[in-house]
Design a protein around this motif. Structure first.
Motif, PDB file in Angstrom:
ATOM      1  N   ILE A  83     -49.101  -1.175 -19.900  1.00  7.44           N
ATOM      2  CA  ILE A  83     -48.112  -1.170 -18.822  1.00  7.44           C
ATOM      3  C   ILE A  83     -46.709  -1.342 -19.393  1.00  7.44           C
ATOM      4  CG2 ILE A  83     -47.321  -2.373 -16.746  1.00  7.44           C
ATOM      5  CD1 ILE A  83     -50.192  -3.064 -16.140  1.00  7.44           C
ATOM      6  N   TRP A  84     -46.581  -2.246 -20.373  1.00  8.09           N
ATOM      7  CA  TRP A  84     -45.278  -2.449 -21.017  1.00  8.09           C
ATOM      8  C   TRP A  84     -44.816  -1.184 -21.705  1.00  8.09           C
ATOM      9  CZ3 TRP A  84     -40.714  -4.004 -21.922  1.00  8.09           C
ATOM     10  CH2 TRP A  84     -40.134  -3.866 -23.183  1.00  8.09           C
ATOM     11  N   GLU A 129     -45.561   1.948 -21.067  1.00  6.49           N
ATOM     12  CA  GLU A 129     -45.255   3.037 -20.137  1.00  6.49           C
ATOM     13  C   GLU A 129     -43.990   2.767 -19.338  1.00  6.49           C
ATOM     14  OE1 GLU A 129     -45.466   6.653 -18.424  1.00  6.49           O
ATOM     15  OE2 GLU A 129     -46.775   5.909 -20.008  1.00  6.49           O
ATOM     16  N   TYR A 130     -43.856   1.554 -18.826  1.00  9.41           N
ATOM     17  CA  TYR A 130     -42.727   1.247 -17.949  1.00  9.41           C
ATOM     18  C   TYR A 130     -41.625   0.471 -18.659  1.00  9.41           C
ATOM     19  CZ  TYR A 130     -45.685   2.836 -14.145  1.00  9.41           C
ATOM     20  OH  TYR A 130     -46.470   3.617 -13.348  1.00  9.41           O
ATOM     21  N   LEU A 147     -47.856  -4.422 -11.843  1.00 13.53           N
ATOM     22  CA  LEU A 147     -47.530  -3.006 -11.977  1.00 13.53           C
ATOM     23  C   LEU A 147     -46.438  -2.617 -10.986  1.00 13.53           C
ATOM     24  CD1 LEU A 147     -48.005  -0.256 -13.215  1.00 13.53           C
ATOM     25  CD2 LEU A 147     -49.913   0.092 -11.624  1.00 13.53           C
ATOM     26  N   TYR A 160     -43.076  -3.795 -12.295  1.00 16.06           N
ATOM     27  CA  TYR A 160     -42.594  -2.900 -13.355  1.00 16.06           C
ATOM     28  C   TYR A 160     -42.011  -1.622 -12.756  1.00 16.06           C
ATOM     29  CZ  TYR A 160     -44.089  -5.162 -17.691  1.00 16.06           C
ATOM     30  OH  TYR A 160     -44.191  -5.996 -18.765  1.00 16.06           O
ATOM     31  N   LYS A 161     -42.717  -1.046 -11.802  1.00 18.52           N
ATOM     32  CA  LYS A 161     -42.250   0.202 -11.184  1.00 18.52           C
ATOM     33  C   LYS A 161     -40.927  -0.016 -10.464  1.00 18.52           C
ATOM     34  CE  LYS A 161     -46.728   2.487 -10.525  1.00 18.52           C
ATOM     35  NZ  LYS A 161     -47.717   2.990  -9.532  1.00 18.52           N
TER      36      LYS A 161
END
Length: 278
Positions: free
Chosen positions: A175-176, A178-179, A4, A7-8
């Motif tokens: 996660i994919w 969203e980011y 995470l 990604y951020k």
């Protein structure tokens, strides 16, 4: 650094315009800027296209596809191909080259296969979007094909970074979404100079917002994505569920139906996707 956090971090780089592209991508970006110049003439464009053998082959293949070769007369040189296609389609082909180049230096066989499948998916979506735009939604076909080519550009960029961060593409798809799509995808599109209305169409796809019957560019892109025969490797589970649903998609179009339009345009769709896959 956990997944995470990575990604951020990449999303922040994307939003700040700090993404780093391979050298050959930067060179193709320069070509895109040359072609974007309204004073660029056919002779200038041909000179730069001829300098790239792969792009030359794709340009001639696209010009000879049934979607553009209505007369049935094949051509075998770049200037004539550009003349037939026009600068808008030529710029779309250059953008396709940009997207493919993002993953051209991968060494990991698993990631190379993901990149290959993602491009096959994008090529089919682009071909379907062009035909759907021309026969059903009546939006600009060149723009629709372009949107199909770039709608997963954030995914191509993440695959290009995945060798640095093992396991980046594993785990929860949320996660994919969203980011990867909403933040990284938009950031990559901005750095590549993708027009705002095309970005908005892609965002409608990422959000799953569509109209029935399809009318807009976003609707066109979503329908093409849903019925594409190759699933995005970044949406495997969603894609399998969508594929079951897509098999039953049909609606009336004037005095015919979606399926009849697609059946009648099968040669166009096949030749367009084949030209993009050269």
């Amino acid at each position: 650094m956990d997944r995470l956090a990575i990604y951020k971090n990449i999303a922040e780089q994307a939003n700040q315009g700090d993404l780093v592209f391979p050298t050959h991508v930067e060179e193709t970006l320069k070509l895109k800027r040359i072609l974007d110049n309204p004073d660029c003439h056919l002779e200038t464009a041909a000179k730069y296209i001829i300098a790239d053998p792969v792009l030359s082959a794709r340009t001639v293949a696209m010009a000879n596809s049934s979607a553009f070769n209505r007369s049935g007369n094949d051509i075998n040189n770049v200037p004539m191909a550009i003349s037939r296609l026009g600068f808008r389609t030529l710029r779309t082909l250059v953008s396709a080259t940009l997207v493919r180049q993002l993953n051209s230096q991968l060494r990991d066989p698993v990631l190379k296969q993901k990149a290959k499948q993602l491009w096959e998916h994008s090529a089919h979506v682009a071909a379907l979007a062009q035909v759907i735009a021309r026969h059903i939604t009546r939006v600009d076909p060149d723009t629709a094909m372009f949107a199909g080519i770039v709608h997963e550009v954030g995914g191509f960029y993440l695959i290009s970074r995945a060798e640095e961060f093992p396991g980046l593409l594993d785990g929860e798809p949320e996660i994919w979404r969203e980011y990867g799509e909403k933040l990284i995808g938009r950031g990559v599109m901005k750095q590549l100079g993708i027009p705002e209305h095309v970005m908005k169409a892609a965002e409608l796809l990422w959000q799953g917002i569509s109209g029935v019957p399809p009318i807009s560019l976003g609707d066109t892109l979503i329908l093409a994505n849903d019925i594409a025969p190759v699933i995005s490797p970044l949406h495997e589970q969603d894609g399998l569920n969508t594929k079951k649903f897509a098999a039953n998609i049909d609606f009336e179009v004037d005095d015919t139906t979606l399926q009849e339009v697609l059946d009648n345009a099968d040669d166009e769709i096949e030749s367009l996707s084949a030209a993009l896959l050269v």
